[in-house]
Design an enzyme around this catalytic site. Structure first.
Site, PDB file in Angstrom:
ATOM      1  N   ASP A   8       0.790  -1.251   0.000  1.00  0.00           N
ATOM      2  CA  ASP A   8       0.000   0.000   0.000  1.00  0.00           C
ATOM      3  C   ASP A   8       0.819   1.298   0.000  1.00  0.00           C
ATOM      4  OD1 ASP A   8      -1.821  -2.027   0.330  1.00  0.00           O
ATOM      5  OD2 ASP A   8      -2.824  -1.169   2.061  1.00  0.00           O
ATOM      6  N   LYS A  86      -6.866  -5.198  -2.885  1.00  0.00           N
ATOM      7  CA  LYS A  86      -7.544  -5.702  -1.675  1.00  0.00           C
ATOM      8  C   LYS A  86      -8.475  -4.632  -1.110  1.00  0.00           C
ATOM      9  CE  LYS A  86      -3.961  -4.130   1.353  1.00  0.00           C
ATOM     10  NZ  LYS A  86      -4.880  -3.092   1.890  1.00  0.00           N
ATOM     11  N   CYS A 127      -2.201  -2.688   7.573  1.00  0.00           N
ATOM     12  CA  CYS A 127      -2.051  -3.642   6.466  1.00  0.00           C
ATOM     13  C   CYS A 127      -0.729  -4.394   6.496  1.00  0.00           C
ATOM     14  CB  CYS A 127      -2.286  -2.926   5.143  1.00  0.00           C
ATOM     15  SG  CYS A 127      -4.022  -2.402   5.009  1.00  0.00           S
TER      16      CYS A 127
HETATM   17  C1  VGL Z   1      -4.737   0.765   5.796  1.00  0.00           C
HETATM   18  C2  VGL Z   1      -6.179   1.804   7.238  1.00  0.00           C
HETATM   19  C3  VGL Z   1      -7.207   1.672   6.342  1.00  0.00           C
HETATM   20  C4  VGL Z   1      -3.341   0.291   5.484  1.00  0.00           C
HETATM   21  C5  VGL Z   1      -5.750   0.605   4.887  1.00  0.00           C
HETATM   22  O1  VGL Z   1      -2.981   0.181   4.304  1.00  0.00           O
HETATM   23  O2  VGL Z   1      -2.591   0.030   6.441  1.00  0.00           O
HETATM   24  N1  VGL Z   1      -4.957   1.354   6.961  1.00  0.00           N
HETATM   25  N2  VGL Z   1      -6.980   1.070   5.176  1.00  0.00           N
END
Ligand code: VGL
Ligand code: ZN
Length: 181
Positions: A8, A86, A127
């Site tokens: 991410d 995802k 994540c």
């Molecule tokens: C994430 C919070 C909400 C992440 C993703 O990538 O860690 N954190 N969505």
């Protein structure tokens, strides 16, 4: 074989983004330097529909096909062999890269005979945590690269607590300097 999982590293998780991780962009140069040391580089993208239930907990971020969902512009995305999407459904959070719906991460890693999985990216307490826990439970030798991750820290200690939990679960916490080609 050893693989790098880049979690991410997207605009919305970097400073100026919709759900900015403090210093989130600091991981980019470290990750770029790591990529060439791996047999395979895979990445996840948080990839939410705009009506996701996930946005009851979080400000809207990483909406499918938006600029916020793009990789950070300085990430060497050309070195990523495969991207896994995802959080794509509107009913769950999809924190773990192993919950990707676009492709089966575990299956791809097994096909490539990956034994060692190194995890980097954002965010340590969500994540990265969920992905590394899934990896170690699935039997991969799992490493988190400490200088290549950053935490959201909704509560100030969330990042350190997540790392402690990972260590107890059998994940090796390492520095990028410890990785040899
Ligand atoms: C994430 C919070 C909400 C992440 C993703 O990538 O860690 N954190 N969505
Ligand atoms: Zn999300």
């Amino acid at each position: 074989m050893k693989a790098l999982l880049v979690v991410d590293v997207q605009n919305d998780f970097c400073p100026g983004g919709a759900l900015a991780v403090p210093d989130g962009d600091k991981v980019v140069s470290v990750i770029n330097g790591l990529m060439e040391m791996f047999d395979i580089v895979v990445a996840s993208k948080d990839w939410h529909p705009s009506d996701s239930v996930h946005f009851k907990k979080w400000p809207p971020h990483c909406i499918q096909n938006s600029n916020g969902a793009e990789f950070h512009p300085l990430l060497a995305a050309n070195r990523i062999n495969r991207v896994f999407l995802k959080g794509t459904r509107n009913k769950d959070d999809g924190y773990s890269a192993f919950e990707a719906t676009s492709d089966d991460l575990e299956k791809v890693l097994r096909e490539k005979k990956v034994v060692d999985l190194y995890v980097a990216g954002l965010a340590t307490d969500y994540c990265v945590r969920a992905s590394a826990l899934d990896a170690v439970r699935k039997g991969f030798r799992t490493y988190v690269v400490l200088d290549a991750v950053e935490a959201v820290n909704v509560k100030p200690e969330d990042g350190v607590h997540a790392l402690e939990e990972l260590r107890k679960a059998g994940v090796a916490l390492i520095s990028s300097r410890d990785i040899k080609t």
